[in-house]
Write a protein that holds these residues in place. Structure first.
Motif, short mmCIF file in Angstrom:
data_model
loop_
_atom_site.label_atom_id
_atom_site.label_comp_id
_atom_site.label_asym_id
_atom_site.label_seq_id
_atom_site.Cartn_x
_atom_site.Cartn_y
_atom_site.Cartn_z
N ASP A 1 40.75 0.01 16.42
CA ASP A 1 41.93 -0.82 16.67
C ASP A 1 41.54 -2.09 17.42
O ASP A 1 40.95 -2.04 18.50
CB ASP A 1 42.97 -0.04 17.47
CG ASP A 1 44.32 -0.73 17.51
OD1 ASP A 1 44.64 -1.47 16.56
OD2 ASP A 1 45.05 -0.52 18.49
N GLY A 2 41.84 -3.24 16.83
CA GLY A 2 41.58 -4.52 17.45
C GLY A 2 40.20 -5.09 17.21
O GLY A 2 39.90 -6.19 17.69
N VAL A 3 39.34 -4.38 16.46
CA VAL A 3 37.99 -4.89 16.20
C VAL A 3 38.10 -6.27 15.55
O VAL A 3 38.83 -6.46 14.57
CB VAL A 3 37.18 -3.92 15.32
CG1 VAL A 3 35.90 -4.56 14.82
CG2 VAL A 3 36.87 -2.64 16.08
N GLY A 4 37.39 -7.23 16.12
CA GLY A 4 37.38 -8.59 15.60
C GLY A 4 38.73 -9.29 15.62
O GLY A 4 38.88 -10.36 15.05
N GLY A 5 39.70 -8.65 16.23
CA GLY A 5 41.05 -9.20 16.25
C GLY A 5 41.76 -9.12 14.91
O GLY A 5 42.86 -9.66 14.77
N VAL A 6 41.16 -8.42 13.91
CA VAL A 6 41.75 -8.40 12.57
C VAL A 6 41.96 -6.99 12.00
O VAL A 6 42.50 -6.85 10.91
CB VAL A 6 40.90 -9.23 11.58
CG1 VAL A 6 40.92 -10.71 11.93
CG2 VAL A 6 39.47 -8.71 11.50
N TRP A 7 41.54 -5.97 12.74
CA TRP A 7 41.72 -4.59 12.28
C TRP A 7 42.73 -3.91 13.19
O TRP A 7 42.64 -4.00 14.41
CB TRP A 7 40.39 -3.83 12.32
CG TRP A 7 39.43 -4.33 11.29
CD1 TRP A 7 38.46 -5.27 11.47
CD2 TRP A 7 39.40 -3.95 9.92
NE1 TRP A 7 37.81 -5.47 10.28
CE2 TRP A 7 38.35 -4.69 9.30
CE3 TRP A 7 40.13 -3.07 9.13
CZ2 TRP A 7 38.04 -4.56 7.97
CZ3 TRP A 7 39.81 -2.93 7.78
CH2 TRP A 7 38.77 -3.67 7.22
N HIS A 8 43.68 -3.17 12.58
CA HIS A 8 44.78 -2.61 13.36
C HIS A 8 45.16 -1.20 12.88
O HIS A 8 45.19 -0.94 11.67
CB HIS A 8 46.01 -3.50 13.24
CG HIS A 8 45.72 -4.94 13.53
ND1 HIS A 8 45.54 -5.41 14.81
CD2 HIS A 8 45.54 -6.00 12.71
CE1 HIS A 8 45.28 -6.72 14.75
NE2 HIS A 8 45.27 -7.09 13.49
N VAL A 9 45.47 -0.35 13.86
CA VAL A 9 46.07 0.94 13.52
C VAL A 9 47.50 0.66 13.10
O VAL A 9 48.05 -0.40 13.39
CB VAL A 9 46.05 1.93 14.71
CG1 VAL A 9 44.65 2.30 15.11
CG2 VAL A 9 46.86 1.42 15.88
N ILE A 10 48.09 1.61 12.45
CA ILE A 10 49.49 1.50 12.02
C ILE A 10 50.31 2.39 12.92
O ILE A 10 50.11 3.61 12.93
CB ILE A 10 49.64 1.89 10.55
CG1 ILE A 10 48.73 0.99 9.71
CG2 ILE A 10 51.08 1.79 10.09
CD1 ILE A 10 48.41 1.56 8.36
N GLN A 11 51.20 1.82 13.68
CA GLN A 11 52.04 2.58 14.61
C GLN A 11 53.23 3.19 13.88
O GLN A 11 53.81 2.59 13.05
CB GLN A 11 52.55 1.69 15.72
CG GLN A 11 51.47 1.12 16.58
CD GLN A 11 50.82 2.15 17.51
OE1 GLN A 11 51.41 3.11 17.93
NE2 GLN A 11 49.56 1.92 17.82
#
Length: 122
Positions: free
Chosen positions: A112-122
């Motif tokens: 979550d947050g890697v490179g500012g472009v990868w995100h978990v889905i809440q």
């Protein structure tokens, strides 16, 4: 005649609800993030666009796509994206879904947050 129509309608409703169960076992973890049937967290990538994955080569090594089995059916917000190699990848609301190589156990959210472009889905 009425019973026959009701039975046919019930059969159609049942068939429709089964198609909406795709992909099997996907749902929220105890932490409230989307995970596959084994509890492995799923991610989205900001550089993708709706219905299109741009994560290939080294990117796909680190962020393996959440691939669909042959014959998988879309439903309930889940769609299928055709990758360059012809394989099918699950997407949620059009956005392709991925795993993170750094998640080694169910419930991990290390990507979550890697490179500012990868995100978990809440």
């Amino acid at each position: 005649m009425t019973r026959l129509l009701l039975a046919a309608a019930a059969g159609l409703a049942l068939t429709g609800s089964l198609a909406l169960a795709a992909p099997e076992g996907v749902g929220p973890t105890d932490a409230g993030v989307l995970a596959d049937a084994d509890g492995m967290t799923l991610y989205t990538f900001d550089n993708d666009s709706e219905g299109t994955s741009v994560c290939y080569d080294d990117c796909a090594v680190n962020w393996p796509p959440f691939l669909a089995a042959e014959g998988a059916e879309e439903g309930d917000g889940y769609t299928l994206v055709t990758r360059d190699d012809g394989s099918l990848q699950w997407a949620l609301d059009g956005m392709p879904l991925y795993y993170w190589i750094g998640d080694t156990a169910p419930g991990d959210t290390n990507g979550d947050g890697v490179g500012g472009v990868w995100h978990v889905i809440q």
